[in-house]
Design a protein around this motif. Structure first.
Motif, mmCIF file in Angstrom:
data_model
loop_
_atom_site.group_PDB
_atom_site.id
_atom_site.type_symbol
_atom_site.label_atom_id
_atom_site.label_comp_id
_atom_site.label_asym_id
_atom_site.label_seq_id
_atom_site.Cartn_x
_atom_site.Cartn_y
_atom_site.Cartn_z
ATOM 1 N N ARG A 3 -35.912 13.002 14.276
ATOM 2 C CA ARG A 3 -37.299 12.601 14.080
ATOM 3 C C ARG A 3 -37.818 13.282 12.823
ATOM 4 O O ARG A 3 -37.989 14.501 12.783
ATOM 5 N N LEU A 63 -44.422 15.821 17.889
ATOM 6 C CA LEU A 63 -43.198 15.051 17.675
ATOM 7 C C LEU A 63 -41.998 15.789 18.287
ATOM 8 O O LEU A 63 -41.132 15.170 18.932
ATOM 9 N N GLU A 106 -48.797 14.367 9.415
ATOM 10 C CA GLU A 106 -48.436 14.081 10.807
ATOM 11 C C GLU A 106 -48.303 15.384 11.595
ATOM 12 O O GLU A 106 -48.228 16.477 11.015
ATOM 13 N N ASP A 107 -48.281 15.280 12.919
ATOM 14 C CA ASP A 107 -48.182 16.454 13.792
ATOM 15 C C ASP A 107 -46.732 16.644 14.222
ATOM 16 O O ASP A 107 -46.245 15.961 15.142
ATOM 17 N N ASP A 137 -46.072 14.926 5.540
ATOM 18 C CA ASP A 137 -47.297 15.723 5.542
ATOM 19 C C ASP A 137 -48.465 14.905 6.073
ATOM 20 O O ASP A 137 -48.655 13.740 5.688
ATOM 21 N N TRP A 191 -40.751 13.625 9.696
ATOM 22 C CA TRP A 191 -42.205 13.509 9.589
ATOM 23 C C TRP A 191 -42.631 13.792 8.159
ATOM 24 O O TRP A 191 -41.893 14.393 7.374
#
Length: 375
Positions: A92, A103, A98-99, A96, A94
């Motif tokens: 997964r 996740l 996003e949390d 910058d 991600w």
């Protein structure tokens, strides 16, 4: 972030993940969060350290739930050839904004979460805020895997020991009166790399009174005739597995009158501790073997640290050879044997070898003579 997997293959990594699940389940842990550092390198071959963006491997103890590797997209671009898919690990990424904490924990069974010991508080607290409220250190779980080295790890440590032995064999090229500790250390550091290490992790050159400080590094002190000099050096091979060996040298005849007798006792203490190593003997018993010899020579008060520490991907790791540690050693464990004698303001000496516990005894990974080397 980078990859160093010279001692890893898919079968080894899968075995380590399976063993982690089993140990975590026995400890009542629902999932283990492994941040960058030696734990992540041990499990996946991914080397690096934590920074402000979260990277983590989340391993549920339930084998029916896939592990998750969470990485910033900009970092994962350099890790695409790690065989995570073959290991059944879900990736997964991600960006910058996003949390990453939500996740990382998405789909993870609820319950106690073990977190790598060296995870920064920045990430530890945000994982808690994201739902991992019941936390514990992962060290007690992971050390059960990492303390016992497999054949490939032992081969790397054996090679590291031989490489640092080659450096000690050359110390006479650089250690002499009129040079500073810093000058000698610079030459040794270069040789550590020349002899196969990825870097010189540490170089201690403690001459004269500086040798009485066990963790002295180097200084501008000019080495003098008659000095006793402690040289403690080591570093990692490209695989991450490291060396650590100390020898004590004399520049000409030692000017202190008690050096010969004290050093003979130290040499006997180090040999006694090495000979005490065998499966089933406790860490504290090995420590006591060295300490008793020095006590019998009236030097107990001058031995001011433990007898040894484990070594692997970390320079200091479990097991620790120290009073109060009743852990029995087992085949595959690797650690230093390094008693010392330190006379404050005058001189010091230490002898250090890395050893491995075998099925019926002990193997030294350092094989240079332990005599006081007079140059």
């Amino acid at each position: 972030m980078g990859v160093s997997s010279s001692v890893l293959d898919v079968t080894t990594m899968r075995s380590r993940l399976d063993r982690l699940r089993a140990h975590a389940a026995e400890a009542g842990v629902a999932a283990t969060v492994v941040s960058p550092g030696s734990d992540l390198r041990y499990l996946t071959g991914i080397a690096g350290s934590s920074f402000e963006r979260l990277t983590a491997l989340v391993v549920p103890s339930d084998a029916a739930v896939a592990p998750v590797f969470v990485s910033p997209a900009l970092e994962y671009a350099g890790l695409g050839h790690v065989p995570l898919a073959e290991l059944g690990v879900e990736v997964r990424t991600w960006v910058d904004g996003e949390d990453p904490y939500a996740l990382a924990l998405g789909g993870v069974p609820t319950g106690r979460v073990a977190v790598s010991d060296m995870t920064p508080a920045l990430h530890l607290l945000r994982l808690r805020d994201a739902g991992a409220v019941d936390q514990q250190l992962a060290g007690p779980v992971l050390r059960e895997l990492r303390m016992r080295k497999d054949a490939a790890e032992l081969a790397e440590l054996r090679a590291a020991g031989a490489a640092i032995d080659r450096v000690h064999a050359r110390v006479g090229e650089w250690l002499r009166a009129g040079r500073t500790e810093a000058d000698v250390a610079a030459d040794i550091a270069a040789a550590i790399v020349e002899e196969g290490h990825a870097a010189a992790d540490f170089v201690i050159v403690g001459s004269g009174p500086n040798g009485a400080s066990p963790h002295h590094s180097v200084s501008d002190r000019v080495i003098e005739d008659g000095d006793v000099v402690v040289v403690d050096i080591g570093g990692p091979l490209p695989s991450g597995y490291g060396s650590d060996s100390t020898r004590t040298y004399a520049v000409g005849t030692p000017r202190e009158p008690d050096v010969a007798a004290a050093y003979a006792a130290l040499q006997a203490a180090q040999q006694a501790a090495v000979e005490a190593v065998r499966p089933g003997v406790t860490c504290e018993a090995i420590d006591r073997a060295a300490r008793d010899v020095l006590a019998g020579s009236g030097l107990a008060e001058h031995f001011i640290h433990r007898t040894g520490h484990g070594i692997g991907l970390d320079g200091h790791e479990e097991p620790y050879i120290v009073a109060g540690n009743d852990l029995p050693v087992e085949a595959g464990m690797t650690f230093s044997i390094e008693p010392g004698v330190y006379l404050s303001g005058r001189w010091g000496a230490r002898i250090e070898d890395i050893v491995a516990v075998t099925e019926d005894g002990v193997e030294r990974f350092n094989n240079r003579p332990t005599d006081l080397a007079v140059l």
